[in-house]
Each structure stands twice: as C-alpha cells, then as structure tokens.
Motif scaffolding. Structure first.
Motif, mmCIF file in Angstrom:
data_model
loop_
_atom_site.group_PDB
_atom_site.id
_atom_site.type_symbol
_atom_site.label_atom_id
_atom_site.label_comp_id
_atom_site.label_asym_id
_atom_site.label_seq_id
_atom_site.Cartn_x
_atom_site.Cartn_y
_atom_site.Cartn_z
ATOM 1 N N LEU A 22 -1.018 0.488 -2.308
ATOM 2 C CA LEU A 22 -0.743 0.854 -3.691
ATOM 3 C C LEU A 22 0.302 -0.116 -4.230
ATOM 4 C CD1 LEU A 22 -1.492 2.993 -5.788
ATOM 5 C CD2 LEU A 22 0.328 4.422 -4.868
ATOM 6 N N LEU A 23 -0.050 -0.815 -5.313
ATOM 7 C CA LEU A 23 0.802 -1.848 -5.901
ATOM 8 C C LEU A 23 1.187 -1.472 -7.321
ATOM 9 C CD1 LEU A 23 -1.533 -4.796 -4.888
ATOM 10 C CD2 LEU A 23 0.657 -4.271 -3.804
ATOM 11 N N PRO A 24 2.333 -1.951 -7.803
ATOM 12 C CA PRO A 24 2.699 -1.685 -9.202
ATOM 13 C C PRO A 24 1.831 -2.514 -10.146
ATOM 14 C CG PRO A 24 4.328 -3.117 -8.181
ATOM 15 C CD PRO A 24 3.370 -2.703 -7.096
ATOM 16 N N PRO A 25 1.708 -2.084 -11.398
ATOM 17 C CA PRO A 25 0.936 -2.855 -12.377
ATOM 18 C C PRO A 25 1.471 -4.287 -12.481
ATOM 19 C CG PRO A 25 1.629 -0.751 -13.305
ATOM 20 C CD PRO A 25 2.325 -0.891 -11.979
ATOM 21 N N GLY A 26 0.561 -5.221 -12.599
ATOM 22 C CA GLY A 26 0.937 -6.614 -12.754
ATOM 23 C C GLY A 26 1.273 -7.333 -11.459
ATOM 24 N N HIS A 27 1.151 -6.668 -10.324
ATOM 25 C CA HIS A 27 1.427 -7.337 -9.045
ATOM 26 C C HIS A 27 0.435 -8.487 -8.873
ATOM 27 C CE1 HIS A 27 1.994 -8.017 -4.761
ATOM 28 N NE2 HIS A 27 3.127 -7.338 -4.860
ATOM 29 N N PRO A 28 0.892 -9.655 -8.418
ATOM 30 C CA PRO A 28 0.005 -10.821 -8.360
ATOM 31 C C PRO A 28 -1.056 -10.777 -7.263
ATOM 32 C CG PRO A 28 2.162 -11.370 -7.462
ATOM 33 C CD PRO A 28 2.269 -9.980 -8.054
ATOM 34 N N LEU A 29 -0.927 -9.908 -6.280
ATOM 35 C CA LEU A 29 -1.883 -9.862 -5.182
ATOM 36 C C LEU A 29 -3.224 -9.324 -5.669
ATOM 37 C CD1 LEU A 29 -2.151 -10.398 -2.143
ATOM 38 C CD2 LEU A 29 -1.480 -8.038 -1.758
ATOM 39 N N THR A 30 -4.294 -9.987 -5.274
ATOM 40 C CA THR A 30 -5.652 -9.544 -5.603
ATOM 41 C C THR A 30 -6.507 -9.630 -4.354
ATOM 42 O OG1 THR A 30 -6.342 -11.765 -6.247
ATOM 43 C CG2 THR A 30 -5.499 -10.335 -8.000
ATOM 44 N N GLY A 31 -7.683 -9.054 -4.405
ATOM 45 C CA GLY A 31 -8.589 -9.099 -3.261
ATOM 46 C C GLY A 31 -8.227 -8.042 -2.244
ATOM 47 N N LEU A 60 4.457 9.761 -5.572
ATOM 48 C CA LEU A 60 4.442 8.458 -4.914
ATOM 49 C C LEU A 60 3.822 7.394 -5.827
ATOM 50 C CD1 LEU A 60 5.078 6.999 -2.221
ATOM 51 C CD2 LEU A 60 2.709 7.419 -1.609
ATOM 52 N N HIS A 61 2.714 7.736 -6.482
ATOM 53 C CA HIS A 61 2.075 6.808 -7.431
ATOM 54 C C HIS A 61 3.052 6.423 -8.541
ATOM 55 C CE1 HIS A 61 -2.339 6.496 -6.554
ATOM 56 N NE2 HIS A 61 -1.989 7.425 -5.682
ATOM 57 N N GLU A 62 3.796 7.385 -9.060
ATOM 58 C CA GLU A 62 4.750 7.100 -10.137
ATOM 59 C C GLU A 62 5.891 6.216 -9.645
ATOM 60 O OE1 GLU A 62 4.346 7.617 -13.356
ATOM 61 O OE2 GLU A 62 2.389 8.423 -12.831
ATOM 62 N N LEU A 63 6.356 6.433 -8.424
ATOM 63 C CA LEU A 63 7.412 5.590 -7.871
ATOM 64 C C LEU A 63 6.929 4.147 -7.713
ATOM 65 C CD1 LEU A 63 8.884 8.036 -5.211
ATOM 66 C CD2 LEU A 63 10.056 7.179 -7.248
#
Length: 166
Positions: free
Chosen positions: A51-60, A107-110
């Motif tokens: 689970l990553l925050p919005p805009g995190h550069p990791l993809t795939g 957890l999602h909100e954090l």
C-alpha cells in the motif's frame, strides 16, 4: 485475541480453536513452534500487496528489498508485521508511526497521509496497491486446534474450508 496468545490459548484448552496468520512462502505452513501437539490446518492464502501513498513513483510490482529503506508503518495487527519483513529481507524497514489498532481503513488513511508504507493481503490492500513480486510471499491463514477437536470446532474448521474430520 492478540496473535501471540492464540496458540497458547488453544494448547492450554482455554479455547477450542484459533486462527493465526502471517507472511510465508507459498504453501509453507506458518512457523508455530509453540504449537507442538496441535493440528494446524491451512484455511487459505492470497498474494500480498504494498500500500503506497498517492503519487508514489513506484509502478508495476514491488520488491521488498527495493523498499527496505522507505518509511513503513508499524501496524502488526493491521498489516504484515515489520519483524516479518525484516526477517524476509534481512533488516531495514524503518518506522516513525506505530498503529496498534486492527482497522485496515485507518491503516489506509495513515498511508494516504504519507506516514509510511504497509504490506497487506491483496484483498485488503485494494486496487491501487502494487503486488509484491519478490520475495515470493503470501498471506496465509491457519486454523490451530487440538488433535481431537470438539464437534463444534471440527464443524467450524470444515466451514472455513479446512479438511473435516467430523
């Protein structure tokens, strides 16, 4: 009941059966050294996702080794415990926030607020999470019960999809 107390409660006869979970290699049983004399049964397993925050550069897909220096949430009741991640990769996984609750929505909100990453079963992580690609781990759930379970415990295990012996 806290995860750490489930197996001792079953072993001591305080409860008829318990559910335990963790991150392991596919088809591997959970490491439960305190379960000597009990009968663990697989109840299910599913892929893990980060689970990553919005805009995190990791993809795939996500490789734990590549994320070991990222900031993680310490949320052992709501996500894969950081100690399990450290054991799988050999260290790392710093944390600034500890969440002791078990609510995945919190957890999602954090994570969304940028307090750290979290590793969850794919079904709990949601569609925006990245599948874990390495190491090959799954979220596994097991039923722990005595070798001669009560009829109710045997029926419950059977209803959860574990082999029945009623």
């Amino acid at each position: 009941m806290d995860r750490a107390h489930v197996v001792p409660a079953v072993a001591g006869g305080d409860v008829d059966l318990g559910l335990v979970d963790g991150a392991v290699a596919p088809t591997d049983p959970l490491p439960l050294p305190e379960a000597t004399g009990l009968s663990p049964l697989g109840a299910g397993e599913e892929p893990l996702a980060v689970l990553l925050p919005p805009g995190h550069p990791l993809t795939g897909g996500a490789r734990l080794g590549d994320l070991s220096e990222a900031l993680w949430l310490d949320a052992p009741a709501a996500a894969v415990p950081l100690d399990d991640l450290r054991a799988a990769v050999g260290g790392g996984f710093p944390s600034a926030v500890r969440y002791t609750g078990g609510d995945a929505r919190v957890l999602h909100e954090l994570v969304r607020a940028g307090h750290g990453l979290a590793l969850l079963p794919a079904s709990a992580a949601g569609p925006g999470a990245l599948p874990l690609t390495a190491p090959r781990l799954v979220h596994r759930v097991e039923i722990v019960r005595p070798p001669s379970p009560t009829p109710a415990a045997a029926l419950f295990a059977e209803l959860l999809g574990a082999p029945g012996d009623r």
